[in-house]
Write a protein that holds these residues in place. Sequence first.
Motif: not given
Length: 177
Positions: A50-51, A53-54, A56-58
């Motif tokens: 999850a960290k 994935v977050a 990558r979004d940022k």
Amino acid sequence: YLSHLQILGINNPIAMAIQPDAKRPDVYTIYADQAGLGMPDRDYFLSDDAKFVAMRDKYHKYVVDLLALTGDEDATDRATKVVALETRLARAQWPNVDLRNVDKVYNPFDLAGAGKLTPAIDWPRYLEMMGVADHDSVIIGEPSYFKELSRAFGNVPLAVWRDYLRVRVVDDLAPYL
């Protein structure tokens, strides 16, 4: 152009260094290694944690912002393509545990052999542009990465490479702007 960026210290898909040969310490040689990611390593692009994935979004938003600040229209679509290219490079890159294996990353090639491995890279010209044309060999740290990079040079549209390189230049020079 990549050799020019190398001289300027701009992150691009090829990291070149001149240093003592790992197997012949009395000789300086040229090393070529994987590089070019905007985040610290391949896990940031590939892990399902999850960290990551977050992050990558940022990171995608950051690439959108960089492209928008340089005047690109449709920065979101272009950023998506840049991040997809970086993800492709990340998939080809070796994990950190393999990079620590000195024997595994010691792959000497004469320039003809390097050219066969990576037909899209003109090694003699690359070295000439870096000012080291008198070398006839290179140690390629991650041959499978360079093979995939050569394929990417051949089948990723030039517009995507331009956007990717624009992002790399702006990102590296941002502290000075």
